[in-house]
Design a protein around this motif. Structure first.
Motif, mmCIF file in Angstrom:
data_model
loop_
_atom_site.group_PDB
_atom_site.id
_atom_site.type_symbol
_atom_site.label_atom_id
_atom_site.label_comp_id
_atom_site.label_asym_id
_atom_site.label_seq_id
_atom_site.Cartn_x
_atom_site.Cartn_y
_atom_site.Cartn_z
ATOM 1 N N MET A 223 0.827 -1.202 0.000
ATOM 2 C CA MET A 223 0.000 0.000 0.000
ATOM 3 C C MET A 223 0.865 1.258 0.000
ATOM 4 O O MET A 223 0.603 2.210 -0.750
ATOM 5 C CB MET A 223 -0.939 -0.004 1.207
ATOM 6 C CG MET A 223 -2.081 -1.002 1.111
ATOM 7 S SD MET A 223 -3.263 -0.624 -0.208
ATOM 8 C CE MET A 223 -4.072 0.834 0.472
ATOM 9 N N VAL A 224 1.881 1.278 0.828
ATOM 10 C CA VAL A 224 2.767 2.449 0.901
ATOM 11 C C VAL A 224 3.511 2.637 -0.419
ATOM 12 O O VAL A 224 3.566 3.754 -0.972
ATOM 13 C CB VAL A 224 3.773 2.303 2.063
ATOM 14 C CG1 VAL A 224 4.821 3.416 2.002
ATOM 15 C CG2 VAL A 224 3.044 2.333 3.401
ATOM 16 N N ALA A 225 4.090 1.546 -0.955
ATOM 17 C CA ALA A 225 4.855 1.635 -2.197
ATOM 18 C C ALA A 225 3.980 2.080 -3.367
ATOM 19 O O ALA A 225 4.364 2.958 -4.149
ATOM 20 C CB ALA A 225 5.496 0.286 -2.503
ATOM 21 N N LEU A 226 2.796 1.498 -3.479
ATOM 22 C CA LEU A 226 1.904 1.824 -4.594
ATOM 23 C C LEU A 226 1.355 3.241 -4.481
ATOM 24 O O LEU A 226 1.165 3.924 -5.492
ATOM 25 C CB LEU A 226 0.768 0.804 -4.663
ATOM 26 C CG LEU A 226 1.192 -0.610 -5.070
ATOM 27 C CD1 LEU A 226 0.051 -1.594 -4.868
ATOM 28 C CD2 LEU A 226 1.665 -0.630 -6.515
ATOM 29 N N GLN A 233 3.789 9.473 -10.321
ATOM 30 C CA GLN A 233 3.475 9.318 -11.742
ATOM 31 C C GLN A 233 2.796 10.576 -12.277
ATOM 32 O O GLN A 233 1.765 11.008 -11.780
ATOM 33 C CB GLN A 233 2.566 8.103 -11.938
ATOM 34 C CG GLN A 233 2.171 7.857 -13.380
ATOM 35 C CD GLN A 233 1.241 6.676 -13.525
ATOM 36 O OE1 GLN A 233 1.498 5.616 -12.953
ATOM 37 N NE2 GLN A 233 0.160 6.861 -14.256
ATOM 38 N N GLU A 234 3.389 11.158 -13.317
ATOM 39 C CA GLU A 234 2.824 12.369 -13.905
ATOM 40 C C GLU A 234 2.585 12.238 -15.398
ATOM 41 O O GLU A 234 1.629 12.787 -15.930
ATOM 42 C CB GLU A 234 3.756 13.556 -13.633
ATOM 43 C CG GLU A 234 3.890 13.918 -12.159
ATOM 44 C CD GLU A 234 4.811 15.094 -11.948
ATOM 45 O OE1 GLU A 234 5.429 15.544 -12.935
ATOM 46 O OE2 GLU A 234 4.905 15.578 -10.799
ATOM 47 N N THR A 235 3.452 11.531 -16.113
ATOM 48 C CA THR A 235 3.341 11.430 -17.565
ATOM 49 C C THR A 235 3.110 9.987 -17.990
ATOM 50 O O THR A 235 3.199 9.059 -17.178
ATOM 51 C CB THR A 235 4.623 11.936 -18.234
ATOM 52 O OG1 THR A 235 5.717 11.047 -17.895
ATOM 53 C CG2 THR A 235 4.968 13.332 -17.756
ATOM 54 N N MET A 242 6.538 2.885 -14.121
ATOM 55 C CA MET A 242 5.887 2.354 -12.928
ATOM 56 C C MET A 242 5.362 0.944 -13.176
ATOM 57 O O MET A 242 5.437 0.074 -12.291
ATOM 58 C CB MET A 242 4.745 3.272 -12.484
ATOM 59 C CG MET A 242 5.197 4.638 -12.022
ATOM 60 S SD MET A 242 6.465 4.584 -10.709
ATOM 61 C CE MET A 242 6.963 6.310 -10.646
ATOM 62 N N ASP A 243 4.838 0.688 -14.370
ATOM 63 C CA ASP A 243 4.374 -0.663 -14.707
ATOM 64 C C ASP A 243 5.535 -1.653 -14.693
ATOM 65 O O ASP A 243 5.384 -2.800 -14.263
ATOM 66 C CB ASP A 243 3.706 -0.664 -16.081
ATOM 67 C CG ASP A 243 2.336 -0.020 -16.064
ATOM 68 O OD1 ASP A 243 1.771 0.137 -14.962
ATOM 69 O OD2 ASP A 243 1.830 0.337 -17.144
ATOM 70 N N PHE A 244 6.696 -1.201 -15.164
ATOM 71 C CA PHE A 244 7.877 -2.066 -15.149
ATOM 72 C C PHE A 244 8.310 -2.353 -13.711
ATOM 73 O O PHE A 244 8.641 -3.491 -13.364
ATOM 74 C CB PHE A 244 9.021 -1.403 -15.919
ATOM 75 C CG PHE A 244 10.256 -2.254 -16.005
ATOM 76 C CD1 PHE A 244 10.351 -3.278 -16.936
ATOM 77 C CD2 PHE A 244 11.328 -2.034 -15.150
ATOM 78 C CE1 PHE A 244 11.488 -4.078 -17.013
ATOM 79 C CE2 PHE A 244 12.465 -2.822 -15.216
ATOM 80 C CZ PHE A 244 12.544 -3.849 -16.155
ATOM 81 N N ILE A 245 8.295 -1.319 -12.873
ATOM 82 C CA ILE A 245 8.656 -1.511 -11.468
ATOM 83 C C ILE A 245 7.665 -2.454 -10.787
ATOM 84 O O ILE A 245 8.049 -3.284 -9.948
ATOM 85 C CB ILE A 245 8.704 -0.155 -10.743
ATOM 86 C CG1 ILE A 245 9.860 0.689 -11.287
ATOM 87 C CG2 ILE A 245 8.863 -0.347 -9.234
ATOM 88 C CD1 ILE A 245 9.919 2.092 -10.734
#
Length: 268
Positions: A223-226, A233-235, A242-245
């Motif tokens: 929860m904290v990480a997400l 995330q802005e662009t 973020m999807d890769f992470i």
């Protein structure tokens, strides 16, 4: 204490004597993982390899291969070396996966399919190694007596959370993967006589007296990480990163969980 003594004490000895993780090597491995993940992402972007759902699915057999190989090392089917236990097995699995990715991407038009099939071929090789060394394992099916009910309850909780918590709903596959991992840890420690190697989980288990604390630890950490990732995330480019992470986070739940389950089933 010199650098060589520090390296020996905090990095070599824990692997050599199987004493588990400590604060120093845990933080170091986490930093290395973060840097490596960003490096790999940039290489993929430079090569024009789009990270999407098809790519994610093609990675799954390689995750299973790494976990399976690690479990076979526990069963002494593969020799125990610095490259066949954690963190070395992650390095080896990554090297094989990345090499296969580069080769298939360069040589085949339908490279995702070839990349996927090669991954399953690696899993098949591990399975053959298991079948040819059955004398080294002692299948313990009683594990399923505890694992299946615990998994059903754990994953049902996640399902119910998807109805109420947006962050869980948007990233349900991560919560399912990590609660699967938490379940293997819970069953292994609570019922099968295993012990926890990681620093923070071990501390919390000693503090609370139960391995069930893994579920809470996994939930809070995710929860904290997400939440932080969503805020950063802005662009659209940020979203792809973020999807890769998130895939890396998935691997850190799915792979250890699979290794734990296979190890328990093989009775090693």
């Amino acid at each position: 204490m010199g650098v060589s003594e520090i390296f020996q004490k905090y990095f070599v000895n824990p692997i050599k004597y199987n004493t588990g993780y400590n604060v120093v090597n845990t933080l170091t491995y986490a930093i290395i993982l973060g840097i490596a993940a960003l490096g790999v992402y940039k290489i993929l972007k430079r090569l024009g390899i789009k990270y999407d759902n098809a790519f994610f699915r093609a990675l799954i057999p390689y995750m299973i291969f790494g976990a399976f190989t690690r479990a076979l090392t526990d069963a002494t089917i593969y020799p125990r070396t610095y490259l066949t236990v954690t963190p070395g097995i992650y390095v080896v699995t990554f090297a094989i996966t990345f090499t296969a990715l580069l080769i298939t991407h360069k040589l085949f038009e339908d490279w995702r399919r070839v990349f996927l099939y090669f991954g399953w071929a690696l899993v098949g090789f591990d399975f053959v190694m298991l079948l040819t060394h059955l004398d080294k394992v002692h299948f313990t099916w009683i594990v399923l007596k505890y694992f299946i009910p615990a998994l059903i309850i754990a994953e049902s909780v996640i399902y119910l959370m998807t109805k109420k918590i947006e962050l869980v709903r948007e990233n349900s596959y991560l919560f399912y993967a990590h609660f699967y991992d938490a379940t293997t840890t819970f069953v292994g420690i609570q019922f099968m006589g295993y012990w926890e190697q990681h620093v923070l989980p071990r501390f919390l288990m000693n503090l609370t007296g139960t391995a069930a604390v893994m579920y809470l630890l996994k939930f809070v950490t995710l929860m904290v990480a997400l939440y932080l990732m969503k805020e950063l995330q802005e662009t659209e480019s940020d979203k792809e990163l973020m999807d890769f992470i998130k895939t890396v986070i998935f691997i850190l739940g799915f792979a250890p969980g699979t290794r734990n389950l296979l190890r328990m089933l093989m009775g090693v």
